[in-house]
Design a protein around this motif. Structure first.
Motif, mmCIF file in Angstrom:
data_model
loop_
_atom_site.group_PDB
_atom_site.id
_atom_site.type_symbol
_atom_site.label_atom_id
_atom_site.label_comp_id
_atom_site.label_asym_id
_atom_site.label_seq_id
_atom_site.Cartn_x
_atom_site.Cartn_y
_atom_site.Cartn_z
ATOM 1 N N LEU A 46 82.770 46.520 26.849
ATOM 2 C CA LEU A 46 83.984 46.071 26.167
ATOM 3 C C LEU A 46 84.656 44.901 26.878
ATOM 4 O O LEU A 46 85.507 44.235 26.290
ATOM 5 N N LYS A 47 84.260 44.626 28.099
ATOM 6 C CA LYS A 47 84.757 43.431 28.791
ATOM 7 C C LYS A 47 84.054 42.177 28.263
ATOM 8 O O LYS A 47 84.531 41.062 28.462
ATOM 9 N N LYS A 48 82.914 42.372 27.575
ATOM 10 C CA LYS A 48 82.132 41.254 27.058
ATOM 11 C C LYS A 48 82.079 41.220 25.530
ATOM 12 O O LYS A 48 81.540 40.279 24.957
ATOM 13 N N SER A 49 82.591 42.246 24.881
ATOM 14 C CA SER A 49 82.521 42.344 23.430
ATOM 15 C C SER A 49 83.756 43.063 22.908
ATOM 16 O O SER A 49 84.360 43.870 23.617
ATOM 17 N N HIS A 84 79.437 60.525 21.723
ATOM 18 C CA HIS A 84 78.528 60.369 20.581
ATOM 19 C C HIS A 84 78.011 58.928 20.580
ATOM 20 O O HIS A 84 78.531 58.080 19.860
ATOM 21 N N ASN A 85 77.001 58.663 21.389
ATOM 22 C CA ASN A 85 76.472 57.307 21.517
ATOM 23 C C ASN A 85 75.992 56.709 20.199
ATOM 24 O O ASN A 85 75.893 55.490 20.067
ATOM 25 N N LEU A 86 75.724 57.553 19.210
ATOM 26 C CA LEU A 86 75.282 57.015 17.923
ATOM 27 C C LEU A 86 76.414 56.294 17.198
ATOM 28 O O LEU A 86 76.185 55.649 16.171
ATOM 29 N N LEU A 87 77.622 56.341 17.728
ATOM 30 C CA LEU A 87 78.736 55.562 17.188
ATOM 31 C C LEU A 87 78.666 54.101 17.632
ATOM 32 O O LEU A 87 79.411 53.263 17.129
ATOM 33 N N LEU A 88 77.788 53.804 18.573
ATOM 34 C CA LEU A 88 77.625 52.429 19.058
ATOM 35 C C LEU A 88 76.721 51.645 18.114
ATOM 36 O O LEU A 88 75.690 52.155 17.651
ATOM 37 N N LYS A 89 77.114 50.423 17.829
ATOM 38 C CA LYS A 89 76.281 49.539 17.013
ATOM 39 C C LYS A 89 75.008 49.232 17.803
ATOM 40 O O LYS A 89 75.041 49.117 19.021
ATOM 41 N N ARG A 90 73.900 49.099 17.096
ATOM 42 C CA ARG A 90 72.610 48.919 17.758
ATOM 43 C C ARG A 90 71.875 47.706 17.206
ATOM 44 O O ARG A 90 72.050 47.383 16.043
ATOM 45 N N PRO A 91 71.014 47.160 18.045
ATOM 46 C CA PRO A 91 70.841 47.389 19.477
ATOM 47 C C PRO A 91 71.944 46.709 20.281
ATOM 48 O O PRO A 91 72.628 45.815 19.796
ATOM 49 N N ILE A 92 72.089 47.163 21.508
ATOM 50 C CA ILE A 92 72.965 46.510 22.480
ATOM 51 C C ILE A 92 72.036 45.960 23.556
ATOM 52 O O ILE A 92 71.238 46.696 24.133
ATOM 53 N N ILE A 93 72.141 44.660 23.795
ATOM 54 C CA ILE A 93 71.234 44.005 24.736
ATOM 55 C C ILE A 93 72.016 43.359 25.856
ATOM 56 O O ILE A 93 72.900 42.533 25.614
ATOM 57 N N GLU A 94 71.692 43.766 27.084
ATOM 58 C CA GLU A 94 72.243 43.121 28.276
ATOM 59 C C GLU A 94 71.232 42.062 28.697
ATOM 60 O O GLU A 94 70.084 42.382 29.032
ATOM 61 N N TYR A 95 71.650 40.803 28.644
ATOM 62 C CA TYR A 95 70.776 39.682 28.966
ATOM 63 C C TYR A 95 71.532 38.777 29.926
ATOM 64 O O TYR A 95 72.438 38.060 29.526
ATOM 65 N N GLY A 96 71.179 38.849 31.197
ATOM 66 C CA GLY A 96 71.937 38.110 32.208
ATOM 67 C C GLY A 96 73.376 38.593 32.190
ATOM 68 O O GLY A 96 73.625 39.786 32.273
ATOM 69 N N ASP A 97 74.311 37.660 32.041
ATOM 70 C CA ASP A 97 75.715 38.055 31.980
ATOM 71 C C ASP A 97 76.216 38.173 30.537
ATOM 72 O O ASP A 97 77.395 38.340 30.287
ATOM 73 N N GLN A 98 75.289 38.097 29.583
ATOM 74 C CA GLN A 98 75.643 38.183 28.166
ATOM 75 C C GLN A 98 75.415 39.591 27.618
ATOM 76 O O GLN A 98 74.555 40.321 28.103
ATOM 77 N N LEU A 99 76.177 39.901 26.575
ATOM 78 C CA LEU A 99 75.972 41.131 25.822
ATOM 79 C C LEU A 99 75.761 40.724 24.370
ATOM 80 O O LEU A 99 76.596 40.036 23.776
#
Length: 114
Positions: A46-49, A84-99
Motif C-alpha cells: 500500500l506504500k506503492k499502490s 482473506h488474501n483472495l480479496l487482493l487483486k491478482r496478480p501482484i508483481i514485485e519488480y525491483g522497487d515497483q509494484l
C-alpha cells in the motif's frame, strides 16, 4: 528477483505467468492458498499502490463476504485482506522497487524486459 503473487487457477495470473515464461523472465511464484501474505506485506504494498487498486472489490470473495455493506475504513480493509488474501487483486508483481497489480500485456511489455 521478480515475485509474482496470486493463485494458480486465476485467469489473470495464468496470463501473467505465461507472459513471463514466454519472454524467459525469471520469477518466483507465491500462491496465496499455500502461503498467505501477512498484514505487513499488504501494508508495504500500500506504500506503492492505492487501496482502490489492491482491493479486488469486483471479485466473488468480496461479494460473498459482504465487504461493501461493512463500510470499512482502510484499516478494516487491510485486516480483511490479511485474513482473506483472495480479496487482493491478482496478480501482484514485485519488480525491483515497483509494484504491478493486475494483468495488461501492453503494460507488461513496457515494464518487463528480458
Amino acid at each position: 528477483m521478480t515475485h509474482i503473487y496470486g493463485i494458480k487457477n486465476c485467469g489473470s495470473v495464468k496470463k501473467a505467468l505465461q507472459f513471463f515464461d514466454t519472454h524467459a523472465l525469471p520469477y518466483t511464484f507465491h500462491d496465496f492458498k499455500i502461503s498467505p501474505v501477512s498484514r505487513e506485506k499488504i501494508e508495504s504494498w500500500l506504500k506503492k499502490s492505492d487501496m482502490s487498486v489492491l482491493l479486488n472489490n469486483k471479485g466473488t470473495t468480496y461479494r460473498t463476504l459482504g465487504i461493501k455493506a461493512l463500510e470499512l475504513d482502510d484499516n478494516g480493509k487491510i485486516e480483511w485482506m490479511s485474513n482473506h488474501n483472495l480479496l487482493l487483486k491478482r496478480p501482484i508483481i514485485e519488480y525491483g522497487d515497483q509494484l504491478v497489480v493486475g494483468y495488461d500485456q501492453s503494460h507488461y511489455e513496457g515494464i518487463f524486459q528480458s
